[in-house]
Structures are given as structure tokens and as C-alpha cells.
Design a protein around this motif. Structure first.
Motif, PDB file in Angstrom:
ATOM      1  N   ILE A  54     143.426 124.716  43.178  1.00 18.06           N
ATOM      2  CA  ILE A  54     142.243 125.536  43.415  1.00 18.06           C
ATOM      3  C   ILE A  54     141.379 124.909  44.499  1.00 18.06           C
ATOM      4  O   ILE A  54     141.255 123.690  44.599  1.00 18.06           O
ATOM      5  N   GLY A  55     140.760 125.757  45.301  1.00 22.41           N
ATOM      6  CA  GLY A  55     139.786 125.290  46.283  1.00 22.41           C
ATOM      7  C   GLY A  55     138.865 126.419  46.677  1.00 22.41           C
ATOM      8  O   GLY A  55     139.231 127.595  46.583  1.00 22.41           O
ATOM      9  N   GLY A  56     137.662 126.078  47.092  1.00 18.31           N
ATOM     10  CA  GLY A  56     136.763 127.079  47.649  1.00 18.31           C
ATOM     11  C   GLY A  56     137.113 127.339  49.095  1.00 18.31           C
ATOM     12  O   GLY A  56     137.635 126.461  49.789  1.00 18.31           O
ATOM     13  N   ASP A  57     136.833 128.547  49.569  1.00 20.44           N
ATOM     14  CA  ASP A  57     137.157 128.837  50.968  1.00 20.44           C
ATOM     15  C   ASP A  57     136.220 128.099  51.931  1.00 20.44           C
ATOM     16  O   ASP A  57     136.500 128.022  53.134  1.00 20.44           O
ATOM     17  N   HIS A  58     135.130 127.529  51.409  1.00 19.70           N
ATOM     18  CA  HIS A  58     134.247 126.672  52.197  1.00 19.70           C
ATOM     19  C   HIS A  58     134.055 125.337  51.479  1.00 19.70           C
ATOM     20  O   HIS A  58     132.957 124.773  51.436  1.00 19.70           O
ATOM     21  N   ASP A  59     135.137 124.837  50.931  1.00 23.88           N
ATOM     22  CA  ASP A  59     135.143 123.589  50.176  1.00 23.88           C
ATOM     23  C   ASP A  59     134.949 122.399  51.119  1.00 23.88           C
ATOM     24  O   ASP A  59     135.155 122.512  52.334  1.00 23.88           O
ATOM     25  N   TRP A  89     145.056 129.117  44.330  1.00 24.17           N
ATOM     26  CA  TRP A  89     143.901 130.005  44.206  1.00 24.17           C
ATOM     27  C   TRP A  89     142.775 129.502  45.107  1.00 24.17           C
ATOM     28  O   TRP A  89     142.154 128.491  44.818  1.00 24.17           O
ATOM     29  N   ILE A  90     142.577 130.208  46.210  1.00 24.69           N
ATOM     30  CA  ILE A  90     141.452 129.921  47.107  1.00 24.69           C
ATOM     31  C   ILE A  90     140.350 130.915  46.768  1.00 24.69           C
ATOM     32  O   ILE A  90     140.540 132.130  46.888  1.00 24.69           O
ATOM     33  N   ILE A  91     139.200 130.404  46.342  1.00 23.94           N
ATOM     34  CA  ILE A  91     138.115 131.252  45.854  1.00 23.94           C
ATOM     35  C   ILE A  91     137.196 131.637  47.015  1.00 23.94           C
ATOM     36  O   ILE A  91     136.653 130.757  47.687  1.00 23.94           O
ATOM     37  N   PRO A  92     137.008 132.938  47.255  1.00 25.53           N
ATOM     38  CA  PRO A  92     136.127 133.346  48.347  1.00 25.53           C
ATOM     39  C   PRO A  92     134.664 133.065  48.039  1.00 25.53           C
ATOM     40  O   PRO A  92     134.262 133.022  46.879  1.00 25.53           O
ATOM     41  N   ASN A  93     133.900 132.863  49.092  1.00 25.87           N
ATOM     42  CA  ASN A  93     132.450 132.630  48.974  1.00 25.87           C
ATOM     43  C   ASN A  93     132.173 131.457  48.036  1.00 25.87           C
ATOM     44  O   ASN A  93     131.311 131.511  47.169  1.00 25.87           O
ATOM     45  N   SER A  94     132.921 130.363  48.221  1.00 27.21           N
ATOM     46  CA  SER A  94     132.802 129.218  47.324  1.00 27.21           C
ATOM     47  C   SER A  94     132.896 127.914  48.091  1.00 27.21           C
ATOM     48  O   SER A  94     133.690 127.787  49.028  1.00 27.21           O
ATOM     49  N   GLY A  95     132.103 126.944  47.653  1.00 28.04           N
ATOM     50  CA  GLY A  95     132.206 125.583  48.150  1.00 28.04           C
ATOM     51  C   GLY A  95     133.010 124.745  47.177  1.00 28.04           C
ATOM     52  O   GLY A  95     133.989 125.209  46.587  1.00 28.04           O
ATOM     53  N   HIS A  96     132.552 123.508  46.956  1.00 27.93           N
ATOM     54  CA  HIS A  96     133.305 122.538  46.175  1.00 27.93           C
ATOM     55  C   HIS A  96     133.096 122.682  44.666  1.00 27.93           C
ATOM     56  O   HIS A  96     133.959 122.314  43.884  1.00 27.93           O
ATOM     57  N   SER A  97     131.948 123.226  44.276  1.00 26.95           N
ATOM     58  CA  SER A  97     131.579 123.216  42.851  1.00 26.95           C
ATOM     59  C   SER A  97     132.050 124.466  42.128  1.00 26.95           C
ATOM     60  O   SER A  97     131.271 125.197  41.515  1.00 26.95           O
ATOM     61  N   THR A  98     133.353 124.686  42.169  1.00 30.05           N
ATOM     62  CA  THR A  98     133.930 125.883  41.558  1.00 30.05           C
ATOM     63  C   THR A  98     133.692 125.974  40.050  1.00 30.05           C
ATOM     64  O   THR A  98     133.489 127.081  39.535  1.00 30.05           O
ATOM     65  N   PRO A  99     133.703 124.851  39.289  1.00 31.54           N
ATOM     66  CA  PRO A  99     133.466 124.987  37.845  1.00 31.54           C
ATOM     67  C   PRO A  99     132.026 125.337  37.496  1.00 31.54           C
ATOM     68  O   PRO A  99     131.742 125.682  36.345  1.00 31.54           O
ATOM     69  N   VAL A 100     131.130 125.241  38.483  1.00 33.71           N
ATOM     70  CA  VAL A 100     129.717 125.529  38.243  1.00 33.71           C
ATOM     71  C   VAL A 100     129.358 126.922  38.747  1.00 33.71           C
ATOM     72  O   VAL A 100     129.004 127.815  37.971  1.00 33.71           O
ATOM     73  N   PHE A 101     129.471 127.123  40.054  1.00 26.77           N
ATOM     74  CA  PHE A 101     128.990 128.355  40.661  1.00 26.77           C
ATOM     75  C   PHE A 101     129.962 129.522  40.523  1.00 26.77           C
ATOM     76  O   PHE A 101     129.583 130.675  40.743  1.00 26.77           O
ATOM     77  N   LYS A 102     131.205 129.225  40.173  1.00 24.30           N
ATOM     78  CA  LYS A 102     132.200 130.275  39.912  1.00 24.30           C
ATOM     79  C   LYS A 102     132.751 130.127  38.497  1.00 24.30           C
ATOM     80  O   LYS A 102     133.915 130.413  38.230  1.00 24.30           O
ATOM     81  N   LYS A 103     131.888 129.696  37.583  1.00 28.39           N
ATOM     82  CA  LYS A 103     132.329 129.299  36.251  1.00 28.39           C
ATOM     83  C   LYS A 103     133.068 130.400  35.487  1.00 28.39           C
ATOM     84  O   LYS A 103     134.059 130.117  34.809  1.00 28.39           O
ATOM     85  N   ASP A 104     132.605 131.646  35.566  1.00 35.08           N
ATOM     86  CA  ASP A 104     133.246 132.712  34.792  1.00 35.08           C
ATOM     87  C   ASP A 104     134.669 132.971  35.284  1.00 35.08           C
ATOM     88  O   ASP A 104     135.608 133.086  34.477  1.00 35.08           O
ATOM     89  N   GLN A 105     134.833 133.073  36.604  1.00 34.60           N
ATOM     90  CA  GLN A 105     136.170 133.236  37.177  1.00 34.60           C
ATOM     91  C   GLN A 105     137.028 132.010  36.878  1.00 34.60           C
ATOM     92  O   GLN A 105     138.202 132.128  36.512  1.00 34.60           O
TER      93      GLN A 105
END
Length: 281
Positions: free
Chosen positions: A217-222, A242-258
Motif C-alpha cells: 500500500i502507498g499514497g499517491d503523494h506518499d 493498492w495506491i490510494i488516491p489523494n493520500s500521503g503517508h498516513s494512510t491508517p489515519v486519514f484514509k482509515k475507513d478504506q
């Protein structure tokens, strides 16, 4: 720049508890006496907390962080899994008196913990340095990892594995810490900062030995370049990316539901090899 912020690599780990839902805010993850335990192993006291019941799931946090990094995730997964959340060596409550620190040491620490708990294998979620630890646990102790979800991990400590901004941030942070009076606190901060300045050094051949299904997993702006994350996935035999759009490094925080849902689905669904006609599906 503030050295403690440097040591944490500006990873928004310290803000995680503030962002937690009210249902989980009643529990102070990482400082919960009811769930907390210590294991004296390999020269230090490792602190960990246990939640829920079911198949074991190990949570490994990032550089400068602690168990509290997963405040948004532990309650979700504790409904189905037995959570083992750990303060890594030299982090949080896992005080480490030694001068050296490596990802290999940390991976072996987690293996020792699993042995002590009489767990032959577990699921693993690793974030940032925790993702690196997850990769190395799967490399060094392949029998211990049933499935691995790793977010924001890198293979090398350079501008291939880190964006130039973050690489220079780590480099300058270590230099600043070296110039300070070397108190025990500063020495520990420097040890943690240098961990990311000089490590990891994981080869593609090592990735090829990983035997468990792995979700990369990585953010698209990680802070980890996307192409580097793609390279990791491409070199693990049974992997999804899984590259998460509109995301930086903190995927478990700011994209927690996904984050929680996708990883839960990955853990509960058999790995599917996709090739030939299946690539059209």
C-alpha cells in the motif's frame, strides 16, 4: 527545525489519537494498563498490548511512533482478531539501552514475541518503518507471517526509496541531533533517526523469497515514491498493489475507513493469482 519532529520524520503519528473516533477514544492505546504487558527479550523490555480474540494480528508502527499510531485501526480489527500491538525496540515504552538499532534486530524481536506467545503464525499490518519490519519478518521468519499488509515501506535509504524532501529531512535531522549534548534522550532520538538515514537495505532477491500473500500500500503523494512502492509489489511473488488516491503517508489515519475495510477483505479472502484470461476480469 524541532528535533523531536525530525525524529518522527514528520509522520503524523503523534496526531493519531486526536483523530480517533469517540468510540475508541475511551481507550488510550499505547498506555492502557489493562491491556499492557512486558516481555524481557533480547536485551530489552518489549511493551505490547493485547485486544480482542480470534486469529492473531500483529500491528507494527513507524519511526518515532508507538502503539497509539493505530488508534483508528485497533478497535475495528479487534472485533475479529486477537490484536498484538507492539512498541518497537527504542520506541514508546520499549526502552532499549543498547547503542545499535537495525530493522533486522526489530524483526527478530517480533519473532521472539510470537514464540513467547506460542503463536506459529499471524497476520501483520505494518506502517512506514513497521512496513519495513513486516517485510523483514516475512523474509527472515517466513513461517511466522500468514498474510502481510504493508503501507509506506521502502527498501533503500536514498532518494529512490524516499522523496528528496524527506531524505534531506532525515539527513539534516540526524546532523542536528549529533550536534546536541548527547543525553540519553538525544542518543535515543539519534539512534531512531539514523535508522532511516542508513537503513533499510533490502534487495529485490530478498523480496522474491517472501512466501505469504502481501498487500503493498502507498499514497499517491506518499513520502515513498509511487514507483518504488510499485517495485516492491512487483517483486513479491503473491502480492496485490493498492495506491490510494489523494493520500500521503498516513494512510491508517486519514484514509482509515478504506484502510481498515480493504485490509480486512484481503485477510479474509484467499489470494487469487491473476494471469492469462483472468487479467480481463
Amino acid at each position: 527545525m524541532h528535533t523531536k519532529l525530525i525524529a518522527a520524520l514528520l509522520f503524523v503519528i503523534i496526531s493519531t489519537p486526536i483523530l480517533a473516533q469517540s468510540s475508541s477514544a475511551k481507550i488510550e492505546y499505547g498506555n492502557n494498563k489493562a491491556a499492557g504487558r512486558y516481555l524481557n527479550t533480547r536485551g530489552f523490555n518489549m511493551y505490547y498490548e493485547v485486544y480482542g480474540s480470534g486469529k492473531p494480528l500483529l500491528f507494527i508502527h513507524g519511526n518515532g511512533g508507538s502503539i497509539s499510531a493505530f488508534t483508528n485501526n485497533i478497535p475495528f480489527f479487534a472485533k475479529q482478531y486477537k490484536i498484538i500491538a507492539v512498541d518497537s525496540r527504542a520506541h514508546g515504552k520499549s526502552v532499549d539501552p543498547s547503542d545499535s538499532l537495525s530493522f533486522e534486530m526489530m524483526a527478530d524481536d517480533f519473532n521472539a514475541l510470537l514464540d513467547t506467545l506460542h503463536l506459529d503464525s499471524c497476520y501483520v499490518i505494518g506502517w512506514s518503518d513497521g512496513g519495513i519490519n513486516g517485510l523483514l519478518l516475512a523474509i527472515r521468519h517466513p513461517d511466522k507471517v500468514k498474510k502481510l499488509a504493508t503501507t509506506g515501506a521502502n527498501l533503500t535509504p536514498d532518494t529512490l526509496g524516499l522523496t528528496p524532501y524527506v531524505y534531506n529531512l532525515v539527513k539534516n535531522g540526524s546532523a542536528e541531533l549529533r550536534a546536541k549534548k548527547q543525553t540519553p534522550e538525544v542518543k535515543n532520538q539519534l539512534k531512531i533517526s539514523d535508522l532511516d538515514l542508513y537503513q533499510p537495505n533490502i534487495t529485490l532477491d530478498q523480496l522474491h523469497t517472501i512466501q505469504c500473500p502481501t498487500l503493498v500500500i502507498g499514497g499517491d503523494h506518499d513520502v515513498i515514491p509511487v514507483l518504488h512502492t510499485v517495485q516492491i509489489a512487483q517483486n513479491i511473488p503473491m502480492s496485490y498493489l493498492w495506491i490510494i488516491p489523494n493520500s500521503g503517508h498516513s494512510t491508517p489515519v486519514f484514509k482509515k475507513d478504506q484502510f481498515n475495510k480493504i485490509i480486512s477483505d484481503f485477510f479474509s479472502t484467499p489470494y487469487r493469482k491473476i494471469e492469462g484470461n483472468d487479467t480481463f476480469k
